[in-house]
Write a protein that holds these residues in place. Sequence first.
Motif, mmCIF file in Angstrom:
data_model
loop_
_atom_site.group_PDB
_atom_site.id
_atom_site.type_symbol
_atom_site.label_atom_id
_atom_site.label_comp_id
_atom_site.label_asym_id
_atom_site.label_seq_id
_atom_site.Cartn_x
_atom_site.Cartn_y
_atom_site.Cartn_z
ATOM 1 N N LEU A 165 37.589 38.002 44.156
ATOM 2 C CA LEU A 165 37.454 37.828 42.715
ATOM 3 C C LEU A 165 38.591 36.938 42.243
ATOM 4 O O LEU A 165 39.751 37.345 42.250
ATOM 5 C CB LEU A 165 37.488 39.169 41.971
ATOM 6 N N GLN A 166 38.251 35.719 41.880
ATOM 7 C CA GLN A 166 39.234 34.789 41.307
ATOM 8 C C GLN A 166 39.258 35.020 39.811
ATOM 9 O O GLN A 166 38.224 34.887 39.139
ATOM 10 C CB GLN A 166 38.848 33.337 41.621
ATOM 11 N N MET A 167 40.417 35.354 39.302
ATOM 12 C CA MET A 167 40.564 35.659 37.881
ATOM 13 C C MET A 167 41.508 34.648 37.247
ATOM 14 O O MET A 167 42.682 34.580 37.611
ATOM 15 C CB MET A 167 41.100 37.082 37.695
ATOM 16 N N ASN A 168 40.994 33.862 36.331
ATOM 17 C CA ASN A 168 41.774 32.855 35.624
ATOM 18 C C ASN A 168 41.873 33.209 34.145
ATOM 19 O O ASN A 168 41.097 34.007 33.629
ATOM 20 C CB ASN A 168 41.125 31.485 35.789
ATOM 21 N N SER A 169 42.825 32.584 33.487
ATOM 22 C CA SER A 169 43.024 32.806 32.053
ATOM 23 C C SER A 169 43.062 34.296 31.731
ATOM 24 O O SER A 169 42.393 34.774 30.809
ATOM 25 C CB SER A 169 41.911 32.125 31.256
ATOM 26 N N LEU A 170 43.860 35.002 32.476
ATOM 27 C CA LEU A 170 43.918 36.448 32.299
ATOM 28 C C LEU A 170 44.513 36.811 30.941
ATOM 29 O O LEU A 170 45.408 36.135 30.426
ATOM 30 C CB LEU A 170 44.736 37.079 33.418
ATOM 31 N N GLN A 171 43.986 37.874 30.389
ATOM 32 C CA GLN A 171 44.414 38.366 29.087
ATOM 33 C C GLN A 171 44.907 39.803 29.235
ATOM 34 O O GLN A 171 44.499 40.501 30.170
ATOM 35 C CB GLN A 171 43.237 38.313 28.112
ATOM 36 N N PRO A 172 45.725 40.269 28.320
ATOM 37 C CA PRO A 172 46.170 41.677 28.397
ATOM 38 C C PRO A 172 45.006 42.659 28.475
ATOM 39 O O PRO A 172 45.136 43.717 29.110
ATOM 40 C CB PRO A 172 46.988 41.843 27.113
ATOM 41 N N ALA A 173 43.883 42.315 27.860
ATOM 42 C CA ALA A 173 42.717 43.195 27.901
ATOM 43 C C ALA A 173 42.136 43.321 29.303
ATOM 44 O O ALA A 173 41.308 44.213 29.554
ATOM 45 C CB ALA A 173 41.638 42.680 26.952
ATOM 46 N N SER A 174 42.564 42.481 30.207
ATOM 47 C CA SER A 174 42.109 42.540 31.596
ATOM 48 C C SER A 174 42.876 43.572 32.415
ATOM 49 O O SER A 174 42.528 43.818 33.568
ATOM 50 C CB SER A 174 42.254 41.167 32.263
ATOM 51 N N THR A 175 43.919 44.130 31.832
ATOM 52 C CA THR A 175 44.727 45.132 32.531
ATOM 53 C C THR A 175 43.882 46.347 32.878
ATOM 54 O O THR A 175 43.247 46.950 32.011
ATOM 55 C CB THR A 175 45.919 45.559 31.666
ATOM 56 N N ALA A 176 43.862 46.665 34.165
ATOM 57 C CA ALA A 176 43.034 47.777 34.641
ATOM 58 C C ALA A 176 43.261 47.952 36.135
ATOM 59 O O ALA A 176 43.906 47.104 36.774
ATOM 60 C CB ALA A 176 41.552 47.507 34.387
ATOM 61 N N VAL A 177 42.725 49.019 36.669
ATOM 62 C CA VAL A 177 42.613 49.163 38.121
ATOM 63 C C VAL A 177 41.272 48.554 38.508
ATOM 64 O O VAL A 177 40.234 48.917 37.938
ATOM 65 C CB VAL A 177 42.699 50.625 38.563
ATOM 66 N N TYR A 178 41.314 47.652 39.455
ATOM 67 C CA TYR A 178 40.111 46.956 39.890
ATOM 68 C C TYR A 178 39.642 47.555 41.224
ATOM 69 O O TYR A 178 40.421 47.659 42.178
ATOM 70 C CB TYR A 178 40.382 45.461 40.041
ATOM 71 N N TYR A 179 38.372 47.907 41.262
ATOM 72 C CA TYR A 179 37.775 48.541 42.426
ATOM 73 C C TYR A 179 36.710 47.645 43.033
ATOM 74 O O TYR A 179 35.874 47.074 42.315
ATOM 75 C CB TYR A 179 37.122 49.870 42.047
ATOM 76 N N CYS A 180 36.739 47.576 44.331
ATOM 77 C CA CYS A 180 35.704 46.886 45.080
ATOM 78 C C CYS A 180 34.636 47.898 45.472
ATOM 79 O O CYS A 180 34.959 49.059 45.760
ATOM 80 C CB CYS A 180 36.327 46.262 46.324
ATOM 81 N N ASN A 181 33.386 47.463 45.486
ATOM 82 C CA ASN A 181 32.344 48.348 45.995
ATOM 83 C C ASN A 181 31.299 47.544 46.759
ATOM 84 O O ASN A 181 31.169 46.335 46.558
ATOM 85 C CB ASN A 181 31.695 49.157 44.870
ATOM 86 N N ALA A 182 30.610 48.222 47.627
ATOM 87 C CA ALA A 182 29.598 47.567 48.438
ATOM 88 C C ALA A 182 28.457 48.534 48.721
ATOM 89 O O ALA A 182 28.695 49.730 48.947
ATOM 90 C CB ALA A 182 30.201 47.084 49.751
ATOM 91 N N ALA A 183 27.251 47.996 48.714
ATOM 92 C CA ALA A 183 26.069 48.751 49.161
ATOM 93 C C ALA A 183 25.860 48.393 50.619
ATOM 94 O O ALA A 183 25.480 47.261 50.927
ATOM 95 C CB ALA A 183 24.850 48.386 48.327
ATOM 96 N N LEU A 184 26.178 49.318 51.488
ATOM 97 C CA LEU A 184 26.195 48.962 52.896
ATOM 98 C C LEU A 184 25.432 49.964 53.752
ATOM 99 O O LEU A 184 25.155 51.089 53.353
ATOM 100 C CB LEU A 184 27.642 48.835 53.379
#
Length: 121
Positions: free
Chosen positions: A80-99
């Motif tokens: 996940l390439q994240m550009n122009s990040l904003q304070p509202a983007s602050t979070a824990v980011y989780y990856c998930n997969a249907a495998l």
Amino acid sequence: QVQLVESGGGLVQAGGSLRLSCATSGSIFSINAMGWHRQAPGKQRELVAGTTSDGRTNYADSVKGRFTISRDNAKNTVYLQMNSLQPASTAVYYCNAALRVTGHRDYYASWGQGTQVTVSS
């Protein structure tokens, strides 16, 4: 046992960029959809971006044009390439997969432990 491990989170100033990676391991036979979700303090977990095995993508409206999801099917890895990040983007980011695990018929959802992204103003 299947594992999804996120990396690349951290602290960045508003307007900056981060690239998250999610590596998989274990006896994986195949992966269908992969994606990224996030959960900010006091809020529900929400979808950020998703991608299918044939390359289709979808994004939350709040990140369209700023975030890009991609995957390496040979490595069973999603980014996940994240550009122009904003304070509202602050979070824990989780990856998930249907495998699908080797030797099993059905697909199931697997989640990583999450990586913290903090954007300062």
